[in-house]
Design a protein around this motif. Sequence first.
Motif, mmCIF file in Angstrom:
data_model
loop_
_atom_site.group_PDB
_atom_site.id
_atom_site.type_symbol
_atom_site.label_atom_id
_atom_site.label_comp_id
_atom_site.label_asym_id
_atom_site.label_seq_id
_atom_site.Cartn_x
_atom_site.Cartn_y
_atom_site.Cartn_z
ATOM 1 N N TYR A 62 0.832 -1.201 0.000
ATOM 2 C CA TYR A 62 0.000 0.000 0.000
ATOM 3 C C TYR A 62 0.869 1.254 0.000
ATOM 4 N N VAL A 63 1.919 1.249 0.812
ATOM 5 C CA VAL A 63 2.820 2.407 0.879
ATOM 6 C C VAL A 63 3.556 2.585 -0.446
ATOM 7 N N LYS A 64 3.973 1.478 -1.056
ATOM 8 C CA LYS A 64 4.658 1.582 -2.350
ATOM 9 C C LYS A 64 3.745 2.170 -3.416
ATOM 10 N N ARG A 65 2.471 1.756 -3.421
ATOM 11 C CA ARG A 65 1.537 2.293 -4.407
ATOM 12 C C ARG A 65 1.316 3.783 -4.191
ATOM 13 N N LYS A 66 1.166 4.197 -2.939
ATOM 14 C CA LYS A 66 0.956 5.614 -2.632
ATOM 15 C C LYS A 66 2.179 6.434 -3.021
ATOM 16 N N LYS A 68 4.393 5.692 -5.311
ATOM 17 C CA LYS A 68 4.506 5.738 -6.769
ATOM 18 C C LYS A 68 3.548 6.773 -7.337
ATOM 19 N N ARG A 69 2.349 6.867 -6.778
ATOM 20 C CA ARG A 69 1.374 7.863 -7.257
ATOM 21 C C ARG A 69 1.855 9.276 -6.968
#
Length: 73
Positions: A62-66, A68-69
């Motif tokens: 979840y942190v990686k996706r945030k 990256k965004r």
Amino acid sequence: MLQRIITFFERYSFGVCTYLGERFNVSIAKIRLFFIYSSFLAVGFPLMFYFFAGIVLDIRNYVKRKRKRALDW
């Protein structure tokens, strides 16, 4: 019927065994068997580890996706 059950658990599991298998270059089936057998011997302690690792991996993804965004301008 058995294949449908296996597919369901592989699709909706946390991916802990897959992550550990790729990380340590060990067969995923061996890691799953380790968790199953050790759960019987240690009265469920490895299951607690599995769920804790699943939560940590989920938060990490979840942190990686945030992140990256936020960096995609």
